[in-house]
Design an enzyme around this catalytic site. Structure first.
Site, PDB file in Angstrom:
ATOM      1  N   ASP A   1     -12.713  -8.212  -2.067  1.00  0.00           N
ATOM      2  CA  ASP A   1     -13.254  -8.334  -3.415  1.00  0.00           C
ATOM      3  C   ASP A   1     -12.652  -9.554  -4.091  1.00  0.00           C
ATOM      4  OD1 ASP A   1     -10.704  -7.307  -3.788  1.00  0.00           O
ATOM      5  OD2 ASP A   1     -11.268  -6.047  -5.482  1.00  0.00           O
TER       6      ASP A   1
ATOM      7  N   ASP B   1      -7.618  -7.332  -3.130  1.00  0.00           N
ATOM      8  CA  ASP B   1      -6.778  -6.157  -2.897  1.00  0.00           C
ATOM      9  C   ASP B   1      -7.590  -5.011  -2.302  1.00  0.00           C
ATOM     10  OD1 ASP B   1      -8.217  -5.388  -5.146  1.00  0.00           O
ATOM     11  OD2 ASP B   1      -6.469  -4.776  -6.320  1.00  0.00           O
TER      12      ASP B   1
ATOM     13  N   SER C   1     -10.734  -8.396 -10.758  1.00  0.00           N
ATOM     14  CA  SER C   1     -11.006  -7.736  -9.489  1.00  0.00           C
ATOM     15  C   SER C   1     -12.458  -7.889  -9.047  1.00  0.00           C
ATOM     16  CB  SER C   1     -10.584  -6.268  -9.590  1.00  0.00           C
ATOM     17  OG  SER C   1     -10.625  -5.626  -8.355  1.00  0.00           O
TER      18      SER C   1
END
Length: 445
Positions: free
Chosen positions: A241, A245, A102
């Site tokens: 990012d 998401d 992430s």
């Protein structure tokens, strides 16, 4: 059963250390593959990744694991996390895997798993896979070993899908949009989707080299986007990012717009169309009190959960909500995606901008946030929150803030940190309360 591998959002850590190694990834493929071998059909897993250098290693190890237990593998290459959730469902796969950490730096990586319905796995599934990771793998007979193939049209499939979140008669002509993809998974698809809908697109963070993901760009590092929006005279900036998401927006003046404001914009627009379900929005305990008051003033509710988009999603599904998210930018719009999708949320924001005819600075700042302060206290061991002095200071703080604000104190799920957050109408009081608690925690630790 204590968790050794799974955290709050899959398996994550530093590459080639702890749980993020090729050996562990292969075991995850074997364990998850075996767990999802259900029925007598030919089983299939979809594997995507972001742009980290370690993605090659992790992908190869997972392919080895899945094929060794008899599951066929479809590889997509770099794609956003929500794209893998979508393709898992659309391709009738038994399992989906996203290799990503992430918003973390490139040195980290992770494994996120999705079930055949495109939703993240339940606690029961994760615990079952944990147990299998500690056991000897059940390998397939030689003639039943799985096959692997790479598909070339995955990006196009996802772009087509996200564009369906915008009405077919709506175009973005006349909008100038700066899109920051954090050198991550959406570096091709997000700019393409926005351009195909008619906007003039300026890109940053679209030159991944394996080691620059999230570095000085993206939703957690907005300075480059803010400067570029102002320099270009753009109407709006979009920041994603590493796995796309999350969404944070920058208005035409270079001011950041967080997830709380975006949820307010999206929820109100959906209510105007009589499309908002659940009577409000689901967010976490970290969302600003200003959002709660704003929604209440509009006759809507704000339901709060623990931190983590997974908890938000669980409450949304249980309560029939279709809008939820986090202040940090996770936007979950269940009419269009089964998980947080920064690109879908961006298209919904751009659509609202076009429909309203307003500038981003007018439309996107729906409410005035109350003063909010978050501080972290690192500790070396023990349970400082159980200390009697800390409890007494927290009780005093709660008494001070009653009717005027909120206090949220929680241990980090990934680091030895105590997170202390307070918010209220009096900024000086908020700072005093937070500092008093942090001091007490340090003394106890």
């Amino acid at each position: 059963m204590a968790r050794k591998f799974f955290g709050t959002d899959g398996i994550r850590g530093r590459t080639n250390a702890g749980v993020i190694t090729a050996a562990v990834a292969m075991k995850v493929g074997q364990a998850a593959g075996h767990h999802f071998l259900r029925g007598d059909h030919r089983h299939r897993v979809v594997i995507g990744k972001d742009t980290r250098l370690s993605g090659y290693m992790m992908e190869s190890a997972l392919v080895a694991g899945f094929t060794s237990v008899g599951m066929d593998v479809i590889m997509t290459g770099p794609l956003p996390t929500p794209a893998i959730a979508l393709l898992t469902r659309e391709m009738r796969a038994d399992l989906g895997v996203m290799i990503s950490a992430s918003h973390n730096p490139f040195e980290d990586n992770g494994i996120k798993l999705f079930g055949p319905d495109g939703f993240k796995l339940s606690d029961a599934d994760e615990l079952a896979i944990e147990a299998l990771l500690e056991a000897e793998p059940v390998l397939a007979e030689a003639e039943l070993i799985g096959r692997a193939r790479r598909i070339e049209d995955a990006r196009g499939r996802y772009i087509h899908a996200v564009k369906q979140s915008v009405a077919s008669d709506l175009r973005f002509d006349g909008l100038k949009v700066v899109v920051d993809c954090a050198h991550g998974a959406a570096y091709q698809v997000a700019p393409s989707a926005i351009w195909e809908l008619g906007a003039e697109v300026v890109t940053i963070g679209v030159a991944p080299n394996g080691t620059n993901i999230n570095r000085d760009v993206g939703s957690t590092s907005l300075a480059a986007l803010q400067a570029r929006v102002v320099e270009e005279g753009a109407d709006i900036g979009i920041a994603l990012d590493g796995d796309a998401d999350r969404l944070i927006v920058v208005d035409e003046k270079g001011q950041a717009v967080d997830g709380d404001q975006l949820m307010a914009v999206i929820a109100l627009r959906m209510r105007e169309k009589d499309a908002l379900r659940g009577g409000g929005v689901v967010a976490t305990v970290m969302s600003n009190l200003g959002l709660e008051r704003f929604l209440e003033g509009k006759g809507l509710t704000l339901e709060r959960t623990q931190v983590g988009d997974r908890h938000v999603l669980e409450r949304m599904r249980a309560g029939g909500f279709n809008v939820g998210g986090e202040q940090s930018g996770h936007m979950i719009l269940l009419d269009y995606a089964t998980t947080g999708d920064g690109t879908v949320a961006a298209l919904r924001v751009l659509a609202s901008l076009v429909r309203s005819g307003k500038r981003a600075s007018e439309l996107l700042h729906q409410f005035e946030p109350v003063p909010q302060l978050l501080k972290n206290v690192r500790y070396s061991g023990g349970k400082p929150l159980d200390d009697a002095r800390v409890k007494a200071v927290i009780a005093d703080a709660n008494g001070e803030l009653t009717g005027k604000g909120r206090l949220v104190i929680r241990p980090s799920g990934t680091e030895p940190l105590i997170r202390v957050m307070a918010e209220g109408d009096d900024a000086a009081q908020v700072e005093r309360v937070v500092d008093a608690i942090c001091d007490a925690v340090r003394e106890a630790a």
